[in-house]
Design a protein around this motif. Sequence first.
Motif, PDB file in Angstrom:
ATOM      1  N   ILE A   1       0.528  11.734   5.109  1.00 37.56           N
ATOM      2  CA  ILE A   1      -0.761  12.445   5.150  1.00 37.56           C
ATOM      3  C   ILE A   1      -0.524  13.952   5.083  1.00 37.56           C
ATOM      4  N   ALA A   2       0.422  14.444   5.907  1.00 42.61           N
ATOM      5  CA  ALA A   2       0.697  15.883   5.941  1.00 42.61           C
ATOM      6  C   ALA A   2       1.192  16.391   4.593  1.00 42.61           C
ATOM      7  N   SER A   3       2.035  15.606   3.913  1.00 44.75           N
ATOM      8  CA  SER A   3       2.559  16.012   2.597  1.00 44.75           C
ATOM      9  C   SER A   3       1.435  16.125   1.579  1.00 44.75           C
TER      10      SER A   3
ATOM     11  N   ALA B   1      -3.643   9.458  -2.474  1.00 38.27           N
ATOM     12  CA  ALA B   1      -2.456   9.225  -1.653  1.00 38.27           C
ATOM     13  C   ALA B   1      -2.767   9.461  -0.179  1.00 38.27           C
ATOM     14  N   GLU B   2      -3.498  10.559   0.111  1.00 41.40           N
ATOM     15  CA  GLU B   2      -3.836  10.891   1.509  1.00 41.40           C
ATOM     16  C   GLU B   2      -4.620   9.756   2.166  1.00 41.40           C
ATOM     17  N   LYS B   3      -5.607   9.222   1.443  1.00 37.76           N
ATOM     18  CA  LYS B   3      -6.443   8.179   2.023  1.00 37.76           C
ATOM     19  C   LYS B   3      -5.631   6.925   2.342  1.00 37.76           C
ATOM     20  N   ILE B   4      -4.735   6.554   1.425  1.00 34.05           N
ATOM     21  CA  ILE B   4      -3.929   5.345   1.670  1.00 34.05           C
ATOM     22  C   ILE B   4      -2.954   5.584   2.816  1.00 34.05           C
TER      23      ILE B   4
ATOM     24  N   SER C   1       0.821  -1.209   0.000  1.00 29.97           N
ATOM     25  CA  SER C   1       0.000   0.000   0.000  1.00 29.97           C
ATOM     26  C   SER C   1       0.854   1.258   0.000  1.00 29.97           C
ATOM     27  N   LEU C   2       2.009   1.219   0.671  1.00 29.75           N
ATOM     28  CA  LEU C   2       2.872   2.388   0.713  1.00 29.75           C
ATOM     29  C   LEU C   2       3.377   2.743  -0.678  1.00 29.75           C
TER      30      LEU C   2
ATOM     31  N   ARG D   1      -1.515   4.954   8.601  1.00 31.20           N
ATOM     32  CA  ARG D   1      -1.151   5.829   9.715  1.00 31.20           C
ATOM     33  C   ARG D   1       0.216   6.469   9.501  1.00 31.20           C
ATOM     34  N   ASN D   2       0.490   6.793   8.257  1.00 36.61           N
ATOM     35  CA  ASN D   2       1.741   7.453   7.889  1.00 36.61           C
ATOM     36  C   ASN D   2       1.518   8.962   7.983  1.00 36.61           C
TER      37      ASN D   2
END
Length: 612
Positions: A87-89, A74-77, A43-44, A82-83
């Motif tokens: 998420i912030a990027s 990308a945000e959802k994955i 997933s990453l 829990r990355n």
Amino acid sequence: MKYFFVYIIFFASVNYSFSQEGKHISRIDSIKLYVLNGKSNDSLLIADTHYEIGEHYRSKALLTDSAYYHYEKAEKIYKSLRNKFGIASALYRIASIQRNEKDYLGSEVNSFEAISLLDELDETYNVNEKKSFLYNNLGIVFNELEQFDKSLEYHNYSLEIKRSLKGIDKSKIDNSLNNIAFVYKNLKQYDIAIDYYDEILLNKNLIKERPDFYALVLDNYAHTLYLSNKLERLPELYFDALKITDSVNPKGYNSIIINQHLAEYYNNFNDKVSAKYYAYKAKNIAKEYHNDDLLKSLQLLSKIEEGNVAVKHLKEYVKLSDSLYKSERLIRNKSARIRFETDKIEQENVRIARERMWLFIISVTLIITSFLVYLVITQRNKNKELKFIQQQQETNEEIYNLMLSQQDNIEEARTLEKKRISEELHDGVLGRLFGTRLSLDSLNMGTNAEAINTRSQYISELKTIEDDIRKVSHELNTDFVSGSGFVDIIKTLVETQTKAYGFDYELKTNDDINWEEASNKTKIHIYRIIQESLQNIYKHANATLVKISFQVKNNVFCLKINDNGSGFDVNKAKRGIGLKNINSRVEEIKGDLSINSELNKGTTITIKVRTD
């Protein structure tokens, strides 16, 4: 199969754009291998690839909604993994797109969410650099919203973080300096803006390293000089900036702005020919973008041209403004729709969410119970506090009623004593003087001129004494002005406190005020307000003179308390206990409170209460 449908659409629309991007080709090949064949559990890798695809769209200035779509994916994955940094990027890129599309609220919300996530991570170089980008984005958002103080706050946060990073690219610091200078220009603090632009332009290598940015800064610097009426180096600086930007990108954004500034400059000096030349040049370039810059060019031409031509440009301006508004709304709606569609990925987490449901329920129950306990305890404390305040208020009123009652007793005794003295003078002394005068008058029978004259003088003097005593008797029998007892109490308070605090006072009262008709409650609060105000002046104002006045006009009682102290910023100052108490007392008597203050000039408190 879980990404099959999405990627069929994606490859049908954008696969051609990656033919020369080796890095992206490898990512797409990975997705084909792992996703389309249903063999991927990484997933990453998928999230990173979505992010890179979004970066490609953004860097190549392709369709914004396509970039937005992949950042959302990308945000959802990243969320499922829990990355937090991922998420912030993604949120930072989404917020940037929202800002460009004028969805300022969405951009603000996503920026703060991203910053909160980064705050939970170790302060590595990448984390702090991403924070600086987010604060910079917030600074731009609040500048667009014309909340300039907030904008400066976040731009300065960004600059502070950037300067703390060892080895950071100097261009990123220059970007922040330019943004801060631009905000100061909007604030009309031109000298500060000029200082920031000077700091950027000190880099002699900037014109070679970043000619487009150098032209942008030079134009902003020239426009700031124009706005501050420092025209000695104009329009040469504009021409230098235009020459540089035309050499890099003659039809770019910077060229539009510089031509607009030149048109504005020449129009200001009534050089219509030059003004029209640069205004039309800006408009022709802006047509390719069909955005706010074209709007500004049309508005500028409506001011430069005259008659029907000006009206024509104004109509085009209105039409384009409506069109852009609809487009922006459509883009925001599309972004919302993309977010809704990408939410489907969260359905994969339903099973995990169900397994954690009981833990969640227990946690929520504990939190709610703790919160309710906290509320109960807090409410009890508040009730105790309110009860104490009520008791204090009742005590104050009782004390003041006793003061008024004592004052009335004193006044009554004084009146009775005056009446007794008046009767004594009138019935006793005046009677005897009158008898003496009659006796002297009856003896005035001598023929000696000197004796007659002497007796006449005595008689005249006795008449004078009689008139004086009668006058004193009348004055003593006249009662005090109604309500003077309360004024005396106020005067005693002011005299006592100003003497203790070491400053002078002026107390002016209006005889038209009938204090007897005022309720004890009103007089108590007036007394306490004056007392509290004098105490605040002593603590904070460093004043040497206090002026207090009472007036009644149009059935409105007005109390003014003015000092010549240091003053304060009413909008920014935090209200302390003293001001809160005053405001509470004014509300109790249903009055209006206004506070006007200027730094180094003093403060005036005005309280108005209707008497009818």
